[in-house]
Design an enzyme around this catalytic site. Structure first.
Site, PDB file in Angstrom:
ATOM      1  N   HIS A 178     -18.170   2.587 -25.229  1.00  0.00           N
ATOM      2  CA  HIS A 178     -18.769   1.262 -25.426  1.00  0.00           C
ATOM      3  C   HIS A 178     -18.895   1.029 -26.921  1.00  0.00           C
ATOM      4  CE1 HIS A 178     -21.122  -2.279 -24.106  1.00  0.00           C
ATOM      5  NE2 HIS A 178     -21.678  -2.130 -25.305  1.00  0.00           N
ATOM      6  N   CYS A 179     -18.221   0.000 -27.416  1.00  0.00           N
ATOM      7  CA  CYS A 179     -18.149  -0.239 -28.851  1.00  0.00           C
ATOM      8  C   CYS A 179     -19.121  -1.344 -29.254  1.00  0.00           C
ATOM      9  CB  CYS A 179     -16.723  -0.625 -29.253  1.00  0.00           C
ATOM     10  SG  CYS A 179     -16.531  -0.906 -31.021  1.00  0.00           S
TER      11      CYS A 179
END
Length: 388
Positions: A178-179
Site C-alpha cells: 500500500h503506497c
C-alpha cells in the site's frame, strides 16, 4: 404461598433513549474519524502534486522562457520536457485512480458455507467446510502452518498472491504494497502503471537536472542576472537531483522484482506451497516474468494502459508437478524429484495465463487424467487461519 422467579423489569424509557443516543453519538464520531482519515491519506498525493506544479512553473517559465537565450535550446527543452511531463502525469494518475482488483465470486464462501463455518467449532468440521469451498479453486499457496489461506474479514478463500490490506480493508489481488504516495494499493490492476510512474518520474527528474545543470553552475559563479529566477533554478536542481537518487534505487528494486516475478510482500515472506517454501515459486524466467506484467504486445509496454496477462486470481508456477506416468511437464515449468508424485493439485489455469506455458497439453486435460488415475485432488489438512 408459592414463590416464583420474578421477571426482570424492562429498562425505563429514559435509560433506553439514553443508550440509543450514546450509540448514535459513537457511531457518528466513528464516521467523522473515518472521513478525517481518508482526507489525511491524500496529503502525500497533494504534496507530490504541489511539487510537480511548482516544478512546471520553475522550469517552463523561469528557466526556459526567462533565462534561456538560445531559441533552439528553448524549443528542444520545452518539447522534451512536456513529453516527460505528460507521461509522468498520465502514469501517476492511472496509479492513483485505478481501483485495486478483488477476488472473483468463486473465491467467496457461499451463504450456507459461511453459516456452517460460524456454527461449527474450530476443528475438523470447519476444515471440511473449507475443503469443500477450496477443492476446485486454482490455489497452491498455504499459510505457515500448511492451512488454506482464508480471510475471515472478507469471508473468502485467498487466491495465490492475494493479501488483505489493513488500510483499504479488503483483499487485493497480487498485492505488492500500500503506497501512501499514491493513496492506493499497488497490485495486479495497477502494478504496471506504478512501474511506469517510477520510470517516467525518474526520467523527468534526470532531464530537469541535466538541462538545469549549466544554469545552476552559473548561479554559483554569479553568471546569472540578479532576479527571482536564480532561486527557482537553484532549488529546481536540488529537488530534481534529490528525487533522482531516491527514485533510481526504488525503480531498480522494482525492476529486480519484475525479473524474479516477486512482489514486495513475497520478498519479506516467501510464498509457502503445500510441501515447502520457495521464494522463486512463481518465476518462469526473465522473458515470461516480464510479459506477465507488461503483456505480449510491445507497443503498449511504455504506455500506461492495462496490458498485463491473466486475471490476478491464478498464476502459473514452476513448482506444479504431475504424475510420473503422465506426459512430461509443460514447457516453462521446472520439474523436481521424480519420487514426489503430484506435489500440487493440477488445477486449471486461466486461459490468459496458460499460454505462458509453451506445452500444448492443457491444464484441464492434466486435471482430468489425474482424477481418473485417483491422484488426490483435494487440498489436504485445510484449517482456517487468520492471516493478513
Amino acid at each position: 404461598m408459592r414463590c416464583g422467579k420474578m421477571a426482570a423489569a424492562p429498562p425505563p424509557p429514559a435509560a433506553a433513549a439514553g443508550a440509543a443516543a450514546a450509540a448514535g453519538a459513537a457511531s457518528g464520531w466513528g464516521g467523522v474519524r473515518r472521513r478525517c482519515q481518508r482526507l489525511l491519506y491524500w496529503v502525500p498525493v497533494l504534496f507530490i502534486s504541489s511539487i510537480l506544479c511548482w516544478s512546471y512553473y520553475a522550469y517552463v517559465t523561469q528557466l526556459c522562457l526567462l533565462t534561456m537565450t538560445n531559441i533552439g535550446e528553448k524549443v528542444v527543452c520545452l518539447v522534451a520536457y512536456h513529453i516527460f511531463f505528460m507521461l509522468f502525469v498520465w502514469s501517476y494518475w492511472k496509479t492513483i485512480f485505478t481501483l485495486p482488483m478483488n477476488p472473483s465470486k468463486e473465491f467467496h464462501l457461499s451463504y450456507s458455507d459461511k453459516e456452517s463455518l460460524e456454527r461449527e467449532p474450530r476443528g475438523e468440521s470447519q476444515q471440511e467446510v473449507l475443503r469443500r469451498a477450496a477443492k476446485d479453486l486454482p490455489i497452491y499457496t498455504r499459510t505457515m502452518s500448511g492451512a488454506i489461506r482464508y480471510c475471515d474479514r472478507c469471508h473468502l478463500v485467498k487466491p495465490d498472491r492475494c493479501h488483505h490490506c489493513s488500510v483499504c480493508d479488503k483483499c487485493i489481488l497480487k498485492m505488492d504494497h500500500h503506497c501512501p504516495w499514491v493513496n492506493n494499493c499497488v497490485g495486479f490492476s495497477n502494478y504496471k502503471f506504478f512501474l511506469l510512474f517510477l520510470a517516467y518520474s525518474l526520467l523527468y527528474c534526470l532531464f530537469i537536472a541535466a538541462t538545469d545543470l549549466q544554469y545552476f553552475i552559473k548561479f554559483w559563479t554569479n553568471g546569472l542576472p540578479d532576479t527571482q529566477a536564480k532561486f527557482h533554478i537553484m532549488f529546481l536542481f536540488f529537488a530534481a537531483a534529490m528525487f533522482s537518487v531516491s527514485l533510481s534505487s526504488l525503480f531498480g528494486y522494482h525492476c529486480w522484482l519484475v525479473s524474479k516475478n516477486k512482489s514486495t510482500l513475497e520478498v519479506f515472506r516467501a510464498p509457502i506451497f503445500r510441501h515447502r517454501t520457495d521464494k522463486n515459486g512463481f518465476s518462469l524466467g526473465f522473458s515470461k516474468n516480464l510479459r506477465q506484467v507488461f503483456g505480449d504486445e510491445k507497443k503498449y509496454w511504455l504506455l500506461p494502459v492495462f496490458s498485463s496477462l491473466g486475471d490476478g486470481c491464478s498464476f502459473p508456477t514452476c513448482l506444479v508437478n504431475q504424475d510420473p506416468e503422465q506426459a512430461s511437464t509443460p514447457g516453462g515449468l521446472n520439474s523436481t524429484s521424480k519420487n514426489e508424485s503430484l506435489l500440487f493439485p493440477a488445477k486449471p489455469l486461466r486461459d490468459s495465463q496458460s499460454h505462458l506455458l509453451t506445452d500444448t497439453q492443457s491444464w484441464s486435460d492434466i486435471s482430468a487424467k489425474a482424477e481418473k488415475g485417483k491422484i488426490g485432488m483435494s487440498n489436504p489438512a485445510l484449517t482456517m487461519e487468520n492471516e493478513t
